[in-house]
Each structure stands twice: as structure tokens, then as C-alpha cells.
Design a protein around this motif. Structure first.
Motif, PDB file in Angstrom:
ATOM      1  N   UNK A  60       0.915  -1.009   0.015  1.00 15.47           N
ATOM      2  CA  UNK A  60      -0.251  -0.393   0.168  1.00 15.47           C
ATOM      3  C   UNK A  60       0.601   1.258  -0.274  1.00 15.47           C
ATOM      4  N   UNK A  61       0.312   2.372  -0.426  1.00 16.01           N
ATOM      5  CA  UNK A  61       1.004   3.204  -0.201  1.00 16.01           C
ATOM      6  C   UNK A  61       0.015   5.141   0.358  1.00 16.01           C
ATOM      7  N   UNK A  62       0.728   5.601   0.892  1.00 14.99           N
ATOM      8  CA  UNK A  62      -0.108   6.383   1.301  1.00 14.99           C
ATOM      9  C   UNK A  62       0.264   7.997   1.527  1.00 14.99           C
ATOM     10  N   UNK A  63       0.594   9.137   1.356  1.00 11.84           N
ATOM     11  CA  UNK A  63       1.466  10.127   2.171  1.00 11.84           C
ATOM     12  C   UNK A  63       3.286  10.427   1.541  1.00 11.84           C
ATOM     13  N   UNK A  64       3.492   9.021   0.585  1.00 14.90           N
ATOM     14  CA  UNK A  64       5.155   8.337   0.333  1.00 14.90           C
ATOM     15  C   UNK A  64       5.501   8.126   1.098  1.00 14.90           C
ATOM     16  N   UNK A  65       4.894   7.286   2.045  1.00 13.69           N
ATOM     17  CA  UNK A  65       4.596   6.061   2.311  1.00 13.69           C
ATOM     18  C   UNK A  65       4.420   4.512   2.352  1.00 13.69           C
ATOM     19  N   UNK A  66       5.273   3.679   1.577  1.00 13.66           N
ATOM     20  CA  UNK A  66       4.619   2.549   1.495  1.00 13.66           C
ATOM     21  C   UNK A  66       4.375   1.261   2.548  1.00 13.66           C
ATOM     22  N   UNK A  67       3.797   0.665   2.603  1.00 12.09           N
ATOM     23  CA  UNK A  67       3.097   0.379   4.588  1.00 12.09           C
ATOM     24  C   UNK A  67       2.625  -0.697   4.160  1.00 12.09           C
ATOM     25  N   UNK A  68       2.309  -1.681   4.882  1.00  6.09           N
ATOM     26  CA  UNK A  68       1.175  -3.090   4.411  1.00  6.09           C
ATOM     27  C   UNK A  68       1.700  -4.065   6.063  1.00  6.09           C
ATOM     28  N   UNK A  69       0.763  -4.173   6.422  1.00  4.90           N
ATOM     29  CA  UNK A  69       0.808  -5.598   7.832  1.00  4.90           C
ATOM     30  C   UNK A  69       0.365  -7.313   6.730  1.00  4.90           C
ATOM     31  N   UNK A  70       1.907  -7.578   6.856  1.00  2.00           N
ATOM     32  CA  UNK A  70       1.741  -9.427   6.500  1.00  2.00           C
ATOM     33  C   UNK A  70       0.883 -10.079   7.278  1.00  2.00           C
ATOM     34  N   UNK A  71       1.172  -9.421   8.869  1.00  2.00           N
ATOM     35  CA  UNK A  71       0.927 -10.963  10.079  1.00  2.00           C
ATOM     36  C   UNK A  71      -0.269 -10.334  10.448  1.00  2.00           C
ATOM     37  N   UNK A  72      -1.554 -10.372  10.738  1.00  2.81           N
ATOM     38  CA  UNK A  72      -1.602  -9.819  11.696  1.00  2.81           C
ATOM     39  C   UNK A  72      -1.097 -10.725  13.264  1.00  2.81           C
ATOM     40  N   UNK A  73      -1.570 -10.296  14.355  1.00  2.00           N
ATOM     41  CA  UNK A  73      -1.046 -10.827  15.262  1.00  2.00           C
ATOM     42  C   UNK A  73      -1.272 -12.559  15.784  1.00  2.00           C
ATOM     43  N   UNK A  74      -0.243 -13.074  15.420  1.00  2.00           N
ATOM     44  CA  UNK A  74      -0.727 -14.954  15.123  1.00  2.00           C
ATOM     45  C   UNK A  74      -0.360 -15.478  16.280  1.00  2.00           C
TER      46      UNK A  74
END
Length: 159
Positions: A60-74
Motif C-alpha cells: 500500500x502507499x499513502x502520503x509518500x509512505x509504502x506500508x503493509x501489515x503482512x501478518x496480524x498477531x498470530x
């Protein structure tokens, strides 16, 4: 590298830290056990870089930052969620860490820092807050959040 292999790699770290308090002692321990000059840190950094290149991290990208949650708490990650962000000379959104936050800092530009920290690890204790900032170039930051807990805050407009 695949997301499953990445999860196994991260679980090797989270297994060792799951019962430890999130404090400066943990930061020191992580930097001693997984130093930025070591093979284990390099393997984690390479895995993050590969995931970004292959598109399954920082999708994902927003405001010049690429990010993403690859894993929820597992259970496999010992109750930690796993996020990776890619930032270049930018401050991200202010947030609070209800249960703390553990950060693996991977400079992509020599000398890049995250909240003033060079390559390595930093730890924020429960209840701390910050506006995550990468300076002096580009970096990837892997975030481990106990129970996936994070609270984004509204900041007042700059005067």
C-alpha cells in the motif's frame, strides 16, 4: 522467499522475545543477539527487501509512505503483528503503542536513520508514542506490535 518463509524467519525472533518486557534492556539484547553487522540481521533485512521487490510487502502507499501489515498477531508469531514500511526523508503519522513496539531498522541509503537510530533495533515501551521519522535517505522498518495494538492520533495543525 515467500510470505510463509518470512513468517517462519520472524517467528524465530518473536519466539525468543515473546515473554520479555518491551524496554531498553530488550533493545540492547536484540542489538547484541541480532547486530546490524551480523548474518541473522542481514537475513532479516534481505527478506524484507525481497518481499518489497516481489510486491508482497509494502503493498500500500499513502502520503509518500509504502506500508503493509503482512501478518496480524498470530500464534505462529507469538502474538506479534508484523508490518513493514518503506520511507524516504519523511515523518509518518503520530501514533501510540498501547503494548509497545519493536522496530528493525534497515537503511537503504547509507546513513539513513529511523527516529535517530541507525541500522539495528529500537524498542518503544507500552504507552509510548511517536511520529516515526526516517531521515538522511531511505529505510525499511519492520514493526512488531504485541497483539497488533496501535492507535493513530489526530495531531493539531502546525501553527
Amino acid at each position: 522467499m515467500s510470505p510463509d518463509t518470512f513468517r517462519t524467519l520472524i517467528a524465530g525472533v518473536t519466539r525468543r522475545i515473546a515473554a520479555r518486557p518491551l524496554d531498553q534492556d530488550l533493545a540492547g539484547w536484540l542489538n547484541a543477539e541480532y547486530p546490524a553487522s551480523g548474518a541473522a540481521w542481514a537475513e532479516l533485512a534481505d527478506a524484507c527487501c525481497t518481499g518489497v521487490k516481489e510486491g508482497w510487502l509494502c503493498e500500500r502507499e499513502a502520503g509518500g509512505i509504502r506500508y503493509g501489515r503482512i501478518f496480524k498477531a498470530l500464534p505462529e508469531t507469538h502474538g506479534f503483528s508484523v508490518d513493514v514500511v518503506s520511507m524516504t526523508d519523511i515523518a509518518g503519522p503520530h501514533h501510540v503503542h498501547p503494548n509497545g513496539e519493536i522496530d528493525l531498522i534497515i537503511p537503504l541509503t547509507e546513513g539513513a536513520t529511523f527516529d535517530g537510530h541507525p541500522a539495528g533495533w529500537c524498542v518503544y515501551g507500552p504507552g509510548t508514542a511517536h511520529r516515526p521519522t526516517v531521515a538522511h535517505g531511505s529505510a525499511l522498518v519492520l514493526y512488531l506490535l504485541p497483539e497488533g495494538a496501535i492507535q493513530f492520533t489526530k495531531q493539531e495543525a502546525a501553527a
